[in-house]
Design a protein around this motif. Structure first.
Motif, PDB file in Angstrom:
ATOM      1  N   ALA A  73       0.836  -1.200   0.000  1.00  0.00           N
ATOM      2  CA  ALA A  73       0.000   0.000   0.000  1.00  0.00           C
ATOM      3  C   ALA A  73       0.872   1.253   0.000  1.00  0.00           C
ATOM      4  N   TRP A  74       1.920   1.244   0.805  1.00  0.00           N
ATOM      5  CA  TRP A  74       2.847   2.381   0.876  1.00  0.00           C
ATOM      6  C   TRP A  74       3.523   2.607  -0.471  1.00  0.00           C
ATOM      7  N   MET A  75       3.988   1.535  -1.113  1.00  0.00           N
ATOM      8  CA  MET A  75       4.664   1.678  -2.396  1.00  0.00           C
ATOM      9  C   MET A  75       3.709   2.197  -3.465  1.00  0.00           C
ATOM     10  N   LEU A  76       2.485   1.688  -3.459  1.00  0.00           N
ATOM     11  CA  LEU A  76       1.509   2.165  -4.433  1.00  0.00           C
ATOM     12  C   LEU A  76       1.221   3.653  -4.254  1.00  0.00           C
ATOM     13  N   CYS A  77       1.133   4.088  -3.004  1.00  0.00           N
ATOM     14  CA  CYS A  77       0.892   5.507  -2.734  1.00  0.00           C
ATOM     15  C   CYS A  77       2.081   6.355  -3.185  1.00  0.00           C
ATOM     16  N   CYS A  78       3.284   5.841  -2.984  1.00  0.00           N
ATOM     17  CA  CYS A  78       4.479   6.568  -3.426  1.00  0.00           C
ATOM     18  C   CYS A  78       4.505   6.692  -4.944  1.00  0.00           C
ATOM     19  N   ILE A  79       4.152   5.629  -5.637  1.00  0.00           N
ATOM     20  CA  ILE A  79       4.117   5.671  -7.104  1.00  0.00           C
ATOM     21  C   ILE A  79       3.052   6.649  -7.583  1.00  0.00           C
ATOM     22  N   GLU A  80       1.907   6.630  -6.921  1.00  0.00           N
ATOM     23  CA  GLU A  80       0.831   7.555  -7.276  1.00  0.00           C
ATOM     24  C   GLU A  80       1.275   8.998  -7.085  1.00  0.00           C
ATOM     25  N   ALA A  81       1.981   9.261  -5.991  1.00  0.00           N
ATOM     26  CA  ALA A  81       2.481  10.619  -5.740  1.00  0.00           C
ATOM     27  C   ALA A  81       3.527  11.009  -6.775  1.00  0.00           C
ATOM     28  N   GLY A  82       4.359  10.041  -7.167  1.00  0.00           N
ATOM     29  CA  GLY A  82       5.358  10.317  -8.190  1.00  0.00           C
ATOM     30  C   GLY A  82       4.722  10.664  -9.518  1.00  0.00           C
ATOM     31  N   LYS A  83       3.680   9.933  -9.898  1.00  0.00           N
ATOM     32  CA  LYS A  83       2.975  10.229 -11.147  1.00  0.00           C
ATOM     33  C   LYS A  83       2.371  11.627 -11.106  1.00  0.00           C
ATOM     34  N   ALA A  84       1.806  11.983  -9.950  1.00  0.00           N
ATOM     35  CA  ALA A  84       1.206  13.313  -9.807  1.00  0.00           C
ATOM     36  C   ALA A  84       2.250  14.419  -9.924  1.00  0.00           C
ATOM     37  N   ALA A  85       3.493  14.087  -9.567  1.00  0.00           N
ATOM     38  CA  ALA A  85       4.584  15.064  -9.654  1.00  0.00           C
ATOM     39  C   ALA A  85       5.262  15.053 -11.024  1.00  0.00           C
ATOM     40  N   GLY A  86       4.742  14.236 -11.927  1.00  0.00           N
ATOM     41  CA  GLY A  86       5.289  14.212 -13.277  1.00  0.00           C
ATOM     42  C   GLY A  86       6.446  13.252 -13.491  1.00  0.00           C
ATOM     43  N   ILE A  87       6.650  12.334 -12.553  1.00  0.00           N
ATOM     44  CA  ILE A  87       7.744  11.365 -12.691  1.00  0.00           C
ATOM     45  C   ILE A  87       7.245  10.171 -13.490  1.00  0.00           C
ATOM     46  N   GLU A  88       7.902   9.912 -14.615  1.00  0.00           N
ATOM     47  CA  GLU A  88       7.501   8.828 -15.497  1.00  0.00           C
ATOM     48  C   GLU A  88       8.345   7.576 -15.248  1.00  0.00           C
ATOM     49  N   PRO A  89       7.833   6.401 -15.557  1.00  0.00           N
ATOM     50  CA  PRO A  89       8.630   5.181 -15.422  1.00  0.00           C
ATOM     51  C   PRO A  89       9.865   5.239 -16.314  1.00  0.00           C
ATOM     52  N   PRO A  90      10.946   4.596 -15.917  1.00  0.00           N
ATOM     53  CA  PRO A  90      12.157   4.603 -16.736  1.00  0.00           C
ATOM     54  C   PRO A  90      11.952   3.839 -18.034  1.00  0.00           C
ATOM     55  N   GLN A  91      12.661   4.252 -19.062  1.00  0.00           N
ATOM     56  CA  GLN A  91      12.612   3.570 -20.343  1.00  0.00           C
ATOM     57  C   GLN A  91      13.813   2.639 -20.462  1.00  0.00           C
ATOM     58  N   ALA A  92      13.554   1.355 -20.560  1.00  0.00           N
ATOM     59  CA  ALA A  92      14.629   0.371 -20.599  1.00  0.00           C
ATOM     60  C   ALA A  92      15.245   0.274 -21.992  1.00  0.00           C
ATOM     61  N   GLU A  93      16.535  -0.023 -22.028  1.00  0.00           N
ATOM     62  CA  GLU A  93      17.193  -0.352 -23.282  1.00  0.00           C
ATOM     63  C   GLU A  93      16.809  -1.776 -23.662  1.00  0.00           C
ATOM     64  N   THR A  94      16.463  -1.984 -24.925  1.00  0.00           N
ATOM     65  CA  THR A  94      16.026  -3.315 -25.351  1.00  0.00           C
ATOM     66  C   THR A  94      16.663  -3.768 -26.662  1.00  0.00           C
ATOM     67  N   ASP A  95      17.681  -3.061 -27.136  1.00  0.00           N
ATOM     68  CA  ASP A  95      18.213  -3.356 -28.465  1.00  0.00           C
ATOM     69  C   ASP A  95      19.279  -4.443 -28.482  1.00  0.00           C
ATOM     70  N   LYS A  96      19.827  -4.816 -27.326  1.00  0.00           N
ATOM     71  CA  LYS A  96      20.905  -5.803 -27.282  1.00  0.00           C
ATOM     72  C   LYS A  96      20.350  -7.198 -27.001  1.00  0.00           C
ATOM     73  N   LYS A  97      20.681  -8.149 -27.852  1.00  0.00           N
ATOM     74  CA  LYS A  97      20.324  -9.560 -27.668  1.00  0.00           C
ATOM     75  C   LYS A  97      21.578 -10.391 -27.884  1.00  0.00           C
ATOM     76  N   THR A  98      22.204 -10.812 -26.799  1.00  0.00           N
ATOM     77  CA  THR A  98      23.466 -11.524 -26.891  1.00  0.00           C
ATOM     78  C   THR A  98      23.250 -13.023 -26.963  1.00  0.00           C
ATOM     79  N   ASN A  99      23.922 -13.645 -27.907  1.00  0.00           N
ATOM     80  CA  ASN A  99      23.910 -15.099 -28.045  1.00  0.00           C
ATOM     81  C   ASN A  99      25.321 -15.605 -27.765  1.00  0.00           C
ATOM     82  N   PHE A 100      25.453 -16.522 -26.825  1.00  0.00           N
ATOM     83  CA  PHE A 100      26.781 -16.961 -26.399  1.00  0.00           C
ATOM     84  C   PHE A 100      27.320 -18.110 -27.260  1.00  0.00           C
ATOM     85  N   ILE A 101      26.521 -18.553 -28.234  1.00  0.00           N
ATOM     86  CA  ILE A 101      26.999 -19.613 -29.118  1.00  0.00           C
ATOM     87  C   ILE A 101      27.672 -18.968 -30.332  1.00  0.00           C
ATOM     88  N   ARG A 102      28.920 -19.323 -30.601  1.00  0.00           N
ATOM     89  CA  ARG A 102      29.657 -18.721 -31.728  1.00  0.00           C
ATOM     90  C   ARG A 102      29.717 -19.689 -32.899  1.00  0.00           C
TER      91      ARG A 102
END
Length: 206
Positions: free
Chosen positions: A177-206
């Motif tokens: 409940a506390w975490m949800l309230c903190c996230i809600e307050a963050g959204k109200a303050a204009g804080i957006e979720p982080p954008q993850a990098e997704t372009d790297k796909k490593t294959n360990f088989i050569r």
């Protein structure tokens, strides 16, 4: 705000349900709505990696995984609960979670999550570790408590007698409940979720 609690036990009103109701009660005391969803007693198979979910936008095998997607989309937080079967989380719950991840992962991302388990005696920590893998993959902040989130008992009445376990569940609910309230307050303050990098796909088989 609302939290979805998923009961992955074949027993609708057993030990896992008892644990989830303690979490739900603490959330409700904080003014947060809750829904407990039971995956049912029928066996739930795992994902076969067919790729059909990406095209259909839902689990192509239907059943409880498809039924829960609207609730997952609406939820602000999710609690995954399962009993211990052979020293890990119940197989149907793991299959359910894997299929949910493949078909509805976009609805999970960045939502606070918690995992809870129940057992008569042992296997709880390995069950927790198994269930944590899906929330970790989808950047879901894991909510903790004052001890590992587990209750012990051979049936619901015995689980209710685990006073420390039930206390841990209530503390877990308060922390979520506390975490949800903190996230809600963050959204109200204009804080957006982080954008993850997704372009790297490593294959360990050569």
């Amino acid at each position: 705000m609302n939290v979805l609690l998923i009961n992955g036990s074949p027993h609708k009103n057993g030990c896992t349900y008892t644990a989830l109701t303690e979490v739900a009660g603490a959330l409700q005391d904080a003014g947060i709505e809750t829904t407990i969803f039971h995956i049912g007693s029928a066996p739930v198979g795992g994902c076969v990696g067919c790729g059909g979910c990406a095209k259909a936008g839902k689990c192509v095998f239907g059943g409880t995984v498809a039924d829960v997607l609207p609730l997952v989309e609406k939820a602000d937080g999710i609690v995954f609960g399962a009993p211990v079967h052979y020293a890990t989380a119940a197989g149907s719950m793991l299959g359910f979670m894997h299929r949910l991840a493949m078909s509805g992962g976009k609805y999970l991302r960045h939502k606070p999550a918690a995992v809870v388990t129940s057992a008569r005696r042992a296997g709880t920590t390995t069950a927790l570790e198994a269930m944590e893998k899906v929330p970790q993959f989808f950047e879901m902040p894991l909510v903790s408590s004052t001890y590992w989130p587990m209750v012990h008992g051979g049936n619901a009445d015995q689980a209710k007698l685990d006073e420390e376990g039930c206390q841990i569940m209530r503390n877990l609910g308060r922390n979520m409940a506390w975490m949800l309230c903190c996230i809600e307050a963050g959204k109200a303050a204009g804080i957006e979720p982080p954008q993850a990098e997704t372009d790297k796909k490593t294959n360990f088989i050569r």
